[in-house]
Write a protein that holds these residues in place. Sequence first.
Motif, PDB file in Angstrom:
ATOM      1  N   THR A   1       0.821  -1.198   0.000  1.00  0.00           N
ATOM      2  CA  THR A   1       0.000   0.000   0.000  1.00  0.00           C
ATOM      3  C   THR A   1       0.865   1.262   0.000  1.00  0.00           C
ATOM      4  OG1 THR A   1      -1.864   1.088   1.065  1.00  0.00           O
ATOM      5  CG2 THR A   1      -0.226   0.129   2.524  1.00  0.00           C
ATOM      6  N   GLU A   2       0.315   2.335  -0.489  1.00  0.00           N
ATOM      7  CA  GLU A   2       1.040   3.610  -0.534  1.00  0.00           C
ATOM      8  C   GLU A   2       1.083   4.280   0.837  1.00  0.00           C
ATOM      9  OE1 GLU A   2       2.706   4.996  -3.128  1.00  0.00           O
ATOM     10  OE2 GLU A   2       2.285   3.125  -4.199  1.00  0.00           O
ATOM     11  N   GLY A   3       0.147   3.932   1.710  1.00  0.00           N
ATOM     12  CA  GLY A   3       0.071   4.559   3.031  1.00  0.00           C
ATOM     13  C   GLY A   3       1.008   3.915   4.034  1.00  0.00           C
TER      14      GLY A   3
ATOM     15  N   LEU B   1       2.722  -0.401   8.170  1.00  0.00           N
ATOM     16  CA  LEU B   1       2.661  -1.016   9.491  1.00  0.00           C
ATOM     17  C   LEU B   1       1.255  -0.868  10.077  1.00  0.00           C
ATOM     18  CD1 LEU B   1       4.135  -2.616  11.588  1.00  0.00           C
ATOM     19  CD2 LEU B   1       4.995  -0.479  12.564  1.00  0.00           C
ATOM     20  N   GLU B   2       0.638   0.278   9.874  1.00  0.00           N
ATOM     21  CA  GLU B   2      -0.738   0.467  10.335  1.00  0.00           C
ATOM     22  C   GLU B   2      -1.687  -0.456   9.572  1.00  0.00           C
ATOM     23  OE1 GLU B   2      -2.156   2.077  12.942  1.00  0.00           O
ATOM     24  OE2 GLU B   2      -0.060   2.309  13.521  1.00  0.00           O
ATOM     25  N   ALA B   3      -1.427  -0.651   8.298  1.00  0.00           N
ATOM     26  CA  ALA B   3      -2.245  -1.583   7.508  1.00  0.00           C
ATOM     27  C   ALA B   3      -2.107  -2.992   8.057  1.00  0.00           C
ATOM     28  CB  ALA B   3      -1.838  -1.530   6.033  1.00  0.00           C
TER      29      ALA B   3
ATOM     30  N   VAL C   1       7.180  -5.540  10.171  1.00  0.00           N
ATOM     31  CA  VAL C   1       7.325  -5.838   8.750  1.00  0.00           C
ATOM     32  C   VAL C   1       6.437  -4.879   7.960  1.00  0.00           C
ATOM     33  CG1 VAL C   1       6.895  -7.573   6.964  1.00  0.00           C
ATOM     34  CG2 VAL C   1       7.893  -8.252   9.165  1.00  0.00           C
ATOM     35  N   ASP C   2       7.052  -4.195   7.006  1.00  0.00           N
ATOM     36  CA  ASP C   2       6.292  -3.254   6.183  1.00  0.00           C
ATOM     37  C   ASP C   2       6.732  -3.296   4.718  1.00  0.00           C
ATOM     38  OD1 ASP C   2       8.734  -2.024   6.278  1.00  0.00           O
ATOM     39  OD2 ASP C   2       7.982  -0.077   6.932  1.00  0.00           O
ATOM     40  N   ASN C   3       7.280  -4.447   4.333  1.00  0.00           N
ATOM     41  CA  ASN C   3       7.791  -4.578   2.968  1.00  0.00           C
ATOM     42  C   ASN C   3       7.474  -5.971   2.460  1.00  0.00           C
ATOM     43  OD1 ASN C   3       9.622  -5.177   0.771  1.00  0.00           O
ATOM     44  ND2 ASN C   3      10.705  -3.300   1.323  1.00  0.00           N
ATOM     45  N   VAL C   4       6.966  -6.050   1.238  1.00  0.00           N
ATOM     46  CA  VAL C   4       6.587  -7.330   0.647  1.00  0.00           C
ATOM     47  C   VAL C   4       7.798  -8.245   0.451  1.00  0.00           C
ATOM     48  CG1 VAL C   4       6.727  -6.675  -1.800  1.00  0.00           C
ATOM     49  CG2 VAL C   4       5.007  -8.323  -1.048  1.00  0.00           C
ATOM     50  N   ASN C   5       9.001  -7.687   0.453  1.00  0.00           N
ATOM     51  CA  ASN C   5      10.220  -8.477   0.275  1.00  0.00           C
ATOM     52  C   ASN C   5      10.893  -8.864   1.593  1.00  0.00           C
ATOM     53  OD1 ASN C   5      10.133  -8.483  -2.591  1.00  0.00           O
ATOM     54  ND2 ASN C   5      10.760  -6.340  -2.532  1.00  0.00           N
ATOM     55  N   SER C   6      10.264  -8.532   2.714  1.00  0.00           N
ATOM     56  CA  SER C   6      10.816  -8.888   4.021  1.00  0.00           C
ATOM     57  C   SER C   6      10.840 -10.404   4.169  1.00  0.00           C
ATOM     58  CB  SER C   6       9.967  -8.277   5.132  1.00  0.00           C
ATOM     59  OG  SER C   6      10.361  -8.795   6.379  1.00  0.00           O
ATOM     60  N   PHE C   7      11.904 -10.912   4.767  1.00  0.00           N
ATOM     61  CA  PHE C   7      12.031 -12.359   4.949  1.00  0.00           C
ATOM     62  C   PHE C   7      10.878 -12.915   5.776  1.00  0.00           C
ATOM     63  CE2 PHE C   7      13.657 -16.118   7.214  1.00  0.00           C
ATOM     64  CZ  PHE C   7      13.849 -16.939   6.113  1.00  0.00           C
ATOM     65  N   GLU C   8      10.380 -12.159   6.746  1.00  0.00           N
ATOM     66  CA  GLU C   8       9.268 -12.620   7.579  1.00  0.00           C
ATOM     67  C   GLU C   8       8.030 -12.935   6.728  1.00  0.00           C
ATOM     68  OE1 GLU C   8       9.183 -13.388  10.868  1.00  0.00           O
ATOM     69  OE2 GLU C   8      11.329 -13.076  10.756  1.00  0.00           O
ATOM     70  N   TRP C   9       7.868 -12.264   5.606  1.00  0.00           N
ATOM     71  CA  TRP C   9       6.746 -12.547   4.704  1.00  0.00           C
ATOM     72  C   TRP C   9       7.148 -13.568   3.645  1.00  0.00           C
ATOM     73  CZ3 TRP C   9       1.933 -13.130   4.303  1.00  0.00           C
ATOM     74  CH2 TRP C   9       1.273 -13.109   3.091  1.00  0.00           C
ATOM     75  N   VAL C  10       8.322 -13.409   3.075  1.00  0.00           N
ATOM     76  CA  VAL C  10       8.772 -14.281   1.992  1.00  0.00           C
ATOM     77  C   VAL C  10       8.865 -15.738   2.445  1.00  0.00           C
ATOM     78  CG1 VAL C  10      10.707 -14.750   0.413  1.00  0.00           C
ATOM     79  CG2 VAL C  10       9.966 -12.407   0.807  1.00  0.00           C
ATOM     80  N   LYS C  11       9.196 -15.979   3.703  1.00  0.00           N
ATOM     81  CA  LYS C  11       9.368 -17.353   4.177  1.00  0.00           C
ATOM     82  C   LYS C  11       8.048 -18.101   4.362  1.00  0.00           C
ATOM     83  CE  LYS C  11       9.398 -16.501   9.167  1.00  0.00           C
ATOM     84  NZ  LYS C  11      10.207 -16.582  10.380  1.00  0.00           N
TER      85      LYS C  11
END
Length: 124
Positions: free
Chosen positions: A36-38, A41-43, A96-106
């Motif tokens: 998201t553009e906003g 972390l709040e999302a 985590v606030d990035n689609v490429n973060s390892f916490e999400w990618v894993k």
Amino acid sequence: MRAEQVEEWVTLHPSQIVLTVSQTMWCKDITECLVTEGDRLEAMKGAEQMCITNLNKLAALVRGELPKLTRNILCALITIDVHARDIVNGMVEHEVDNVNSFEWVKQLRYYWDPRPRQLCSAHV
């Protein structure tokens, strides 16, 4: 989706469909939070609250009178949704606030690609 709609939807489809669609929609929602553009972390915090709200609705639904098959499907859905909630909780804790973060990618993620596929002649 209201609890009555969930019960109706669960009873109209095989459990594999219910669970796969649920995971696909969860993955789509979390991915949207992370792109998201906003304030991402709040999302994510909003997604965390939505996970809790949905689990509470499912818990209320499963406490009622249900056919055995519907109850089994809902119990499986609750189990998967608890795991999804835990993933989101961890991502919020790690900010985590990035689609490429390892916490999400894993994470195992389900995506739906609506584009039609063309079969090559070798597969026809």
